[in-house]
Design a protein around this motif. Structure first.
Motif, PDB file in Angstrom:
ATOM      1  N   UNK A   1       0.857  -1.178   0.000  1.00 12.89           N
ATOM      2  CA  UNK A   1       0.000   0.000   0.000  1.00 12.89           C
ATOM      3  C   UNK A   1       0.897   1.233   0.000  1.00 12.89           C
ATOM      4  N   UNK A   2       0.755   2.074  -1.024  1.00  7.90           N
ATOM      5  CA  UNK A   2       1.576   3.272  -1.168  1.00  7.90           C
ATOM      6  C   UNK A   2       0.728   4.521  -1.030  1.00  7.90           C
ATOM      7  N   UNK A   3       1.356   5.585  -0.538  1.00  2.82           N
ATOM      8  CA  UNK A   3       0.750   6.917  -0.570  1.00  2.82           C
ATOM      9  C   UNK A   3       1.721   7.824  -1.308  1.00  2.82           C
ATOM     10  N   UNK A   4       1.219   8.594  -2.243  1.00  2.00           N
ATOM     11  CA  UNK A   4       2.027   9.579  -2.959  1.00  2.00           C
ATOM     12  C   UNK A   4       1.249  10.886  -2.974  1.00  2.00           C
ATOM     13  N   UNK A   5       1.918  12.007  -2.715  1.00  2.00           N
ATOM     14  CA  UNK A   5       1.196  13.284  -2.763  1.00  2.00           C
ATOM     15  C   UNK A   5       0.627  13.538  -4.159  1.00  2.00           C
ATOM     16  N   UNK A   6      -0.625  13.935  -4.213  1.00  2.00           N
ATOM     17  CA  UNK A   6      -1.292  14.324  -5.459  1.00  2.00           C
ATOM     18  C   UNK A   6      -1.285  13.233  -6.528  1.00  2.00           C
ATOM     19  N   UNK A   7      -1.460  12.001  -6.123  1.00  2.00           N
ATOM     20  CA  UNK A   7      -1.551  10.912  -7.101  1.00  2.00           C
ATOM     21  C   UNK A   7      -2.800  11.125  -7.954  1.00  2.00           C
ATOM     22  N   UNK A   8      -2.699  10.994  -9.279  1.00  2.00           N
ATOM     23  CA  UNK A   8      -3.878  11.223 -10.130  1.00  2.00           C
ATOM     24  C   UNK A   8      -4.938  10.145  -9.913  1.00  2.00           C
TER      25      UNK A   8
END
Length: 130
Positions: A57-64
């Motif tokens: 499970x990943x989190x990336x800022x402003x993922x589209x």
């Protein structure tokens, strides 16, 4: 080339804490490792699915945003094998998770259903194939 199996499925979420709670508290997956990568402003959470598989499970800022319904192009859905579909549906509905009506696989005759994660990723429950 010989493929031995699927190592992991990677999911990018929009709200890390909400998705972490969903996959650990609602689905009951065990945390293997949690890493915060400062340079990416991103979390990576490794979750055990049984004793053989993993979800990253990943989190990336402003993922589209991506279209998310079973018939959209790309990854169709994530499916988990279960022993009893009725018991799994009860557990999910007891936790206020909306679940679609049970369907029957016209090829195998097995029961299956769908529900969604916090980002509307379609998740399938498929009764154990014997």
């Amino acid at each position: 080339m010989k493929l031995n199996g699927i190592h992991h499925v990677a999911i990018i979420c929009s709200d890390y804490e909400k998705s972490k709670r969903f996959y650990t508290d609602i689905l009951g997956l065990k945390v293997i490792n949690e890493t915060y990568r400062e340079d990416r402003k991103s979390y990576k959470l490794d979750l055990a699915v049984g004793d053989k598989y993993q979800i990253e499970l990943f989190s990336f800022p402003k993922a589209p945003k991506r279209p998310s319904y079973p018939e959209a192009r790309g990854l169709r859905h994530l499916a988990f094998e279960i022993d009893s579909i009725e018991q799994a549906i009860k557990e999910l509905t007891d936790k206020n998770i909306a679940v679609e009506p049970i369907r029957i696989d016209e090829i195998t005759g097995k029961k299956f259903t769908f529900f969604s994660d916090p980002d509307d990723l379609p998740i399938e429950l498929y009764e154990k194939y014997i």
